[in-house]
Design a protein around this motif. Structure first.
Motif, mmCIF file in Angstrom:
data_model
loop_
_atom_site.group_PDB
_atom_site.id
_atom_site.type_symbol
_atom_site.label_atom_id
_atom_site.label_comp_id
_atom_site.label_asym_id
_atom_site.label_seq_id
_atom_site.Cartn_x
_atom_site.Cartn_y
_atom_site.Cartn_z
ATOM 1 N N SER A 122 43.446 -32.422 -21.737
ATOM 2 C CA SER A 122 42.444 -31.365 -21.643
ATOM 3 C C SER A 122 43.115 -30.067 -21.215
ATOM 4 O O SER A 122 44.257 -30.055 -20.762
ATOM 5 N N SER A 123 42.382 -28.969 -21.365
ATOM 6 C CA SER A 123 42.956 -27.671 -21.000
ATOM 7 C C SER A 123 43.238 -27.610 -19.496
ATOM 8 O O SER A 123 44.209 -26.979 -19.079
ATOM 9 N N GLU A 124 42.399 -28.311 -18.706
ATOM 10 C CA GLU A 124 42.650 -28.339 -17.251
ATOM 11 C C GLU A 124 43.971 -29.045 -16.963
ATOM 12 O O GLU A 124 44.741 -28.596 -16.106
ATOM 13 N N ALA A 125 44.201 -30.119 -17.693
ATOM 14 C CA ALA A 125 45.447 -30.864 -17.480
ATOM 15 C C ALA A 125 46.647 -29.997 -17.853
ATOM 16 O O ALA A 125 47.676 -30.031 -17.179
ATOM 17 N N VAL A 126 46.491 -29.216 -18.925
ATOM 18 C CA VAL A 126 47.595 -28.345 -19.349
ATOM 19 C C VAL A 126 47.827 -27.268 -18.287
ATOM 20 O O VAL A 126 48.976 -26.968 -17.934
ATOM 21 N N ALA A 127 46.740 -26.698 -17.765
ATOM 22 C CA ALA A 127 46.874 -25.659 -16.736
ATOM 23 C C ALA A 127 47.549 -26.234 -15.489
ATOM 24 O O ALA A 127 48.435 -25.605 -14.903
ATOM 25 N N ARG A 128 47.144 -27.435 -15.151
ATOM 26 C CA ARG A 128 47.747 -28.082 -13.977
ATOM 27 C C ARG A 128 49.227 -28.365 -14.223
ATOM 28 O O ARG A 128 50.075 -28.116 -13.362
ATOM 29 N N ALA A 129 49.516 -28.884 -15.422
ATOM 30 C CA ALA A 129 50.910 -29.187 -15.767
ATOM 31 C C ALA A 129 51.751 -27.912 -15.780
ATOM 32 O O ALA A 129 52.916 -27.927 -15.368
ATOM 33 N N ARG B 62 55.292 -29.498 -24.493
ATOM 34 C CA ARG B 62 55.045 -28.717 -25.713
ATOM 35 C C ARG B 62 53.706 -27.989 -25.592
ATOM 36 O O ARG B 62 53.563 -26.842 -26.028
ATOM 37 N N LEU B 63 52.730 -28.658 -25.011
ATOM 38 C CA LEU B 63 51.417 -28.015 -24.806
ATOM 39 C C LEU B 63 51.542 -26.850 -23.822
ATOM 40 O O LEU B 63 50.928 -25.799 -24.018
ATOM 41 N N ILE B 64 52.339 -27.037 -22.776
ATOM 42 C CA ILE B 64 52.544 -25.960 -21.793
ATOM 43 C C ILE B 64 53.205 -24.771 -22.484
ATOM 44 O O ILE B 64 52.789 -23.620 -22.293
ATOM 45 N N ALA B 65 54.224 -25.071 -23.298
ATOM 46 C CA ALA B 65 54.932 -23.990 -24.007
ATOM 47 C C ALA B 65 53.958 -23.220 -24.893
ATOM 48 O O ALA B 65 53.973 -21.980 -24.928
ATOM 49 N N GLY B 66 53.101 -23.973 -25.585
ATOM 50 C CA GLY B 66 52.120 -23.330 -26.457
ATOM 51 C C GLY B 66 51.132 -22.478 -25.671
ATOM 52 O O GLY B 66 50.768 -21.377 -26.091
ATOM 53 N N ALA B 67 50.713 -22.994 -24.509
ATOM 54 C CA ALA B 67 49.705 -22.288 -23.708
ATOM 55 C C ALA B 67 50.254 -21.030 -23.046
ATOM 56 O O ALA B 67 49.500 -20.098 -22.762
ATOM 57 N N THR B 68 51.563 -20.993 -22.788
ATOM 58 C CA THR B 68 52.132 -19.848 -22.045
ATOM 59 C C THR B 68 52.922 -18.887 -22.940
ATOM 60 O O THR B 68 53.499 -17.923 -22.435
#
Lengths: 166, 189
Positions: A122-129, B62-68
């Protein structure tokens, strides 16, 4: 059909004629039949006719087997294989293919599902990560900075250079 | 019957081969990359006593990279090249420091035996810091930091993947105290 004194009636004698001609009648019955035929001209005539028909049938030429049938039989013999009816064989192959497809498909689906589950955050998990990743890198920065400072202080001490003058 | 069994044998072998391929592919996918530390095997800190535990892996990175990517391109670029970020912080208050020191020494020996290259080895009365790099094909593929501040905490950092030390240094400097003050709570396991 009359009963004779030889212990065999004509109806039974007529039934025994064919097995007698084929040599399949037991010896005792054969003797009874022979005695009956000696005393019964009607049955003897039947026996003579049946013998004649059998001789004529055996004298007929053997029918020719079609070459393609012979070839097919020869091929089956050479392979040493049992001739399996076509639909049964196809069914077996289809079953094997279905099991194979299910296994491969199931395995692939299982692997894809694992990957998807990992990526379905989820987007929360991504923000936390993201915060955790930044924290970890900041921790590296802090350790290396502190190490750098301490190394610098150590170097200064060794070189007898007062830190204040830097 | 025997002939029929022999005819089914290739199908059976193909079937087994497919299963083995799927399992091998999955195992390969799960195999640790060269820069990854076997944390369980090393057994540095008891997990239940960690104050911070971070364990980020490929898909999430990879998701973090995409988000930032939009607001912090340098951070995103760095993260996109990584396969794992792992951090364990163990508070030393009330703990047996000598044991932890011995474990860190054992981990250092393990790293050297496994071909990790020492970049920084600093030991004095106040702290111990070891920074090791793992190279493969002329590239850095792993970074391990072992740090011990007596009376405070001990830490292990393992970063796996394509690492540019200069970029990592820049980011480390930039991601300063504001990040560190927001200490993430320990994840429930």
């Amino acid at each position: 059909m009359n009963r004779k004194d030889d212990g065999l009636d004509c109806r039974q004698a007529l039934l025994w004629i064919e097995p007698s001609l084929d040599g399949e009648l037991p010896q005792g019955d054969e003797a009874l039949l022979r005695r009956h035929l000696e005393s019964c001209p009607a049955c003897a005539a039947e026996r003579a006719l049946a013998g004649e028909i059998q001789r004529e049938l055996r004298a007929l030429p053997l029918p020719e087997c079609p070459p393609e049938v012979l070839e097919r039989v020869r091929r089956a013999g050479a392979q040493g294989a049992l001739v399996v009816p076509f639909p049964a064989r196809r069914l077996r192959m289809a079953l094997a293919a279905a099991v194979l497809a299910l296994t491969v498909g199931g395995g692939a689906a299982w692997i894809i599902e694992i990957e998807r589950r990992e990526e379905r955050a989820s987007s929360e998990a991504v923000a936390r990560a993201t915060a955790e990743a930044r924290f970890a890198l900041a921790y590296v920065g802090r350790v290396s900075r502190r190490t750098g400072l301490e190394l610098r202080d150590d170097m200064r001490q060794r070189m007898s250079v007062p830190a204040e003058s830097q | 019957m025997r002939t029929r069994a022999f005819r089914s044998l290739p199908i059976l072998l193909l079937y087994i081969l497919c299963i083995l391929c799927a399992v091998a592919a999955q195992a390969q996918k799960r195999a640790d990359p060269p820069g990854a530390l076997p944390l369980g095997e090393l057994g540095l800190f008891p997990r239940e006593k960690l104050s911070v535990e971070i364990d980020l892996h490929g898909p999430l990175l990879r998701l973090i990279a995409g988000a930032t990517k939009g607001d912090d391109p340098e951070f995103a670029t760095m993260i996109s090249g990584l396969q794992a970020i792992r951090l364990q912080v163990f508070p030393l208050a009330g703990a047996d420091e000598a044991t932890i020191k011995a474990r860190i020494g054992r981990a250092v020996r393990w790293l050297e035996e496994q071909g990790w290259v020492s970049t920084v080895r600093m030991r004095d009365k106040d702290s111990e810091v070891y920074i090791y790099l793992k190279e493969s094909g002329g590239k850095i593929v792993g970074l391990t930091v072992l740090a011990l501040e007596p009376g405070r905490e001990a830490a292990l950092i393992n970063i796996v993947g394509r690492i540019d030390p200069a970029q990592l240094g820049r980011l480390g400097q930039r991601l300063n105290l504001p990040q560190l003050e927001r200490v993430p709570t320990k994840k429930p396991k």
